[in-house]
Write an enzyme that holds these catalytic residues in place. Structure first.
Site, short mmCIF file in Angstrom:
data_model
loop_
_atom_site.label_atom_id
_atom_site.label_comp_id
_atom_site.label_asym_id
_atom_site.label_seq_id
_atom_site.Cartn_x
_atom_site.Cartn_y
_atom_site.Cartn_z
N HIS A 3 128.91 -18.77 -24.39
CA HIS A 3 128.06 -17.65 -23.95
C HIS A 3 128.53 -16.38 -24.63
O HIS A 3 129.59 -16.33 -25.23
CB HIS A 3 128.16 -17.49 -22.43
CG HIS A 3 127.38 -18.51 -21.66
ND1 HIS A 3 126.32 -18.18 -20.85
CD2 HIS A 3 127.48 -19.86 -21.61
CE1 HIS A 3 125.84 -19.28 -20.31
NE2 HIS A 3 126.52 -20.32 -20.76
N GLY A 4 127.73 -15.32 -24.51
CA GLY A 4 128.14 -14.01 -25.02
C GLY A 4 128.39 -14.04 -26.51
O GLY A 4 129.32 -13.42 -27.02
N ASP A 51 125.37 -21.76 -12.19
CA ASP A 51 126.59 -20.99 -12.45
C ASP A 51 127.38 -20.80 -11.16
O ASP A 51 127.15 -19.86 -10.41
CB ASP A 51 126.22 -19.65 -13.09
CG ASP A 51 127.44 -18.82 -13.45
OD1 ASP A 51 128.57 -19.25 -13.09
OD2 ASP A 51 127.29 -17.76 -14.08
N SER A 97 126.45 -13.03 -29.12
CA SER A 97 126.02 -11.92 -29.98
C SER A 97 127.24 -11.05 -30.28
O SER A 97 128.02 -10.75 -29.37
CB SER A 97 124.99 -11.05 -29.24
OG SER A 97 123.84 -11.78 -28.93
N ASP A 104 119.05 -19.98 -17.35
CA ASP A 104 120.34 -19.42 -17.75
C ASP A 104 121.02 -18.81 -16.51
O ASP A 104 120.40 -18.00 -15.80
CB ASP A 104 120.06 -18.35 -18.82
CG ASP A 104 121.31 -17.86 -19.52
OD1 ASP A 104 122.29 -18.62 -19.59
OD2 ASP A 104 121.29 -16.72 -20.02
N HIS A 105 122.25 -19.16 -16.26
CA HIS A 105 123.02 -18.63 -15.11
C HIS A 105 122.24 -18.74 -13.79
O HIS A 105 122.12 -17.75 -13.05
CB HIS A 105 123.44 -17.16 -15.36
CG HIS A 105 124.37 -17.01 -16.51
ND1 HIS A 105 125.72 -17.31 -16.44
CD2 HIS A 105 124.17 -16.61 -17.78
CE1 HIS A 105 126.29 -17.10 -17.62
NE2 HIS A 105 125.36 -16.68 -18.46
N SER A 147 116.97 -15.87 -18.29
CA SER A 147 118.04 -15.32 -17.45
C SER A 147 117.46 -14.86 -16.11
O SER A 147 116.24 -14.87 -15.90
CB SER A 147 118.65 -14.11 -18.15
OG SER A 147 117.69 -13.07 -18.19
N HIS A 158 129.18 -11.07 -22.21
CA HIS A 158 127.76 -10.75 -22.41
C HIS A 158 127.58 -9.28 -22.80
O HIS A 158 128.21 -8.41 -22.23
CB HIS A 158 126.98 -11.00 -21.12
CG HIS A 158 126.99 -12.43 -20.67
ND1 HIS A 158 127.63 -12.87 -19.55
CD2 HIS A 158 126.41 -13.53 -21.22
CE1 HIS A 158 127.44 -14.18 -19.41
NE2 HIS A 158 126.71 -14.60 -20.41
N GLY A 159 126.71 -9.02 -23.76
CA GLY A 159 126.36 -7.64 -24.11
C GLY A 159 126.97 -7.22 -25.44
O GLY A 159 127.46 -8.07 -26.20
P1 13P Z 1 124.74 -12.23 -25.38
O1 13P Z 1 123.70 -11.36 -24.82
O2 13P Z 1 126.08 -11.55 -25.42
O3 13P Z 1 124.35 -12.85 -26.66
O4 13P Z 1 124.95 -13.46 -24.34
C1 13P Z 1 123.92 -14.34 -24.10
C2 13P Z 1 124.28 -15.33 -23.06
O5 13P Z 1 125.39 -15.78 -22.93
C3 13P Z 1 123.20 -15.77 -22.15
O6 13P Z 1 123.68 -16.66 -21.19
O1 G3H Z 2 123.16 -13.99 -19.11
C1 G3H Z 2 123.08 -13.19 -19.96
C2 G3H Z 2 121.88 -12.44 -20.29
O2 G3H Z 2 122.03 -11.98 -21.60
C3 G3H Z 2 121.71 -11.27 -19.34
O3 G3H Z 2 120.45 -11.22 -19.06
O4 G3H Z 2 119.96 -8.88 -18.24
O5 G3H Z 2 118.23 -10.61 -18.68
O6 G3H Z 2 119.72 -10.88 -16.70
P1 G3H Z 2 119.55 -10.30 -18.07
ZN ZN Z 3 125.61 -16.30 -20.47
#
Ligand code: 13P
Ligand code: G3H
Ligand code: ZN
Length: 284
Positions: free
Chosen positions: A208-209, A104, A211, A82-83, A50, A180-181
């Site tokens: 994505h997202g 992205d 978790s 990622d992104h 990321s 995310h999160g």
């Molecule tokens: P989470 O942290 O919610 O699992 O998302 C991960 C993600 O989408 C990274 O691009």
């Molecule tokens: O894109 C989603 C990641 O979980 C966020 O990552 O806090 O490492 O940039 P970062």
């Molecule tokens: Zn993501």
């Protein structure tokens, strides 16, 4: 094995109706955990970095660690940005050896997102590097928006069709209710929208997202066409919980390995669980 692009991994996943796990790395222990889990499950895997990971560890460290891991591994591994935020960043990652990138452009207009994605594809496809784009806005669980405001940011199926026709992108990240999160409640996915998108585009779809999304919902999303599932937060939770336990149990501990070793094991365990949920175990 050398790093591979995502294309061969996702094509097989799509054909055989499972998803490849894309796990975020931030340090050596997490790279090792991802590879150990993939090898234990005999699963193909995507290691992704990321913006935060790049800032923390640096592109060169991430690339070098992952290349060594892939060379020693018995399963195919892709290294994915990622992104990605800009053409320049994508190119920097590719020059350093990333085998796959996400650009992205979701914050731009549809046409600008198409133009940016095409610029990236034109530059990296001849090098055998795969490209993921995002349409709709995924955002974070901490974003201060209501459910209806979030729904307004979901991917529009007609736009997805137009986007894919105009770019021929390798993988498409969509917004259908994940963020995310850490979720405050249980996320509710718009499966009907996912199916509508799938009916219009044959491109591998990325969630994505992921978790905190219940396993059943993940399986449902995969059955409806998702073939790359991104997990970061679950790894952070497991890693930090295990490290914290070591420190709480021995306030005098001064050896980082005594803290990071169990953290690495806990990360491996959660990644193995996810790989089984995605159905990519045994698919290497
Ligand atoms: P989470 O942290 O919610 O699992 O998302 C991960 C993600 O989408 C990274 O691009
Ligand atoms: O894109 C989603 C990641 O979980 C966020 O990552 O806090 O490492 O940039 P970062
Ligand atoms: Zn993501």
């Amino acid at each position: 094995m050398a790093l591979v692009s995502m294309n061969e991994l996702l094509a097989k996943a799509q054909k055989e109706h499972y998803a490849v796990g894309a796990f975020n790395c931030n340090n050596m222990e997490i790279v090792q955990a991802i590879v150990a889990a993939a090898e234990a499950e005999n699963a193909p895997v995507i290691i992704q970095a990321s913006q935060g990971a790049i800032k923390y560890a640096g592109i060169e460290y991430i690339t070098t660690l992952t290349k060594i891991a892939a060379e020693k591994a018995s399963v195919p591994i892709a290294l994915h940005l990622d992104h990605g935020t800009s053409f320049a960043q994508v190119m920097q990652c590719v020059r350093n050896g990333f085998s796959s990138v996400m650009i992205d452009g979701s914050k731009h207009s549809l046409e600008d997102n198409i133009a940016l994605t095409n610029k990236v594809i034109e530059a990296v496809r001849p090098l055998g590097v795969s490209v993921e784009a995002e349409l709709g806005k995924i955002g974070g669980t901490e974003d201060d928006i209501t459910v209806s405001e979030r729904e307004a940011l979901f991917t529009d199926p007609a736009e997805a069709e137009r986007f894919v026709q105009a770019t021929q992108v390798d993988a498409l990240a969509i917004a259908i209710g994940t963020a995310h999160g850490q979720y405050k409640g249980v996320p509710k996915l718009d499966f009907e929208r996912l199916t509508q998108i799938r009916e219009r585009v044959s491109t591998p779809i990325v969630l994505h997202g992921s978790s905190g999304v219940p396993d059943e919902a993940l399986r449902e999303a995969i059955s409806r066409g998702v073939c790359k599932v991104n997990i970061d937060t679950n790894i952070r939770e497991a890693f930090v919980k295990a490290a914290r336990l070591v420190l709480e149990e021995n306030l005098k501990e001064i050896d980082p390995r005594k803290m990071l070793g169990p953290a690495r094991e806990a990360a491996t365990a959660i990644i193995r669980e996810k790989i089984r949920v995605f159905g990519s175990n045994g698919k290497a």
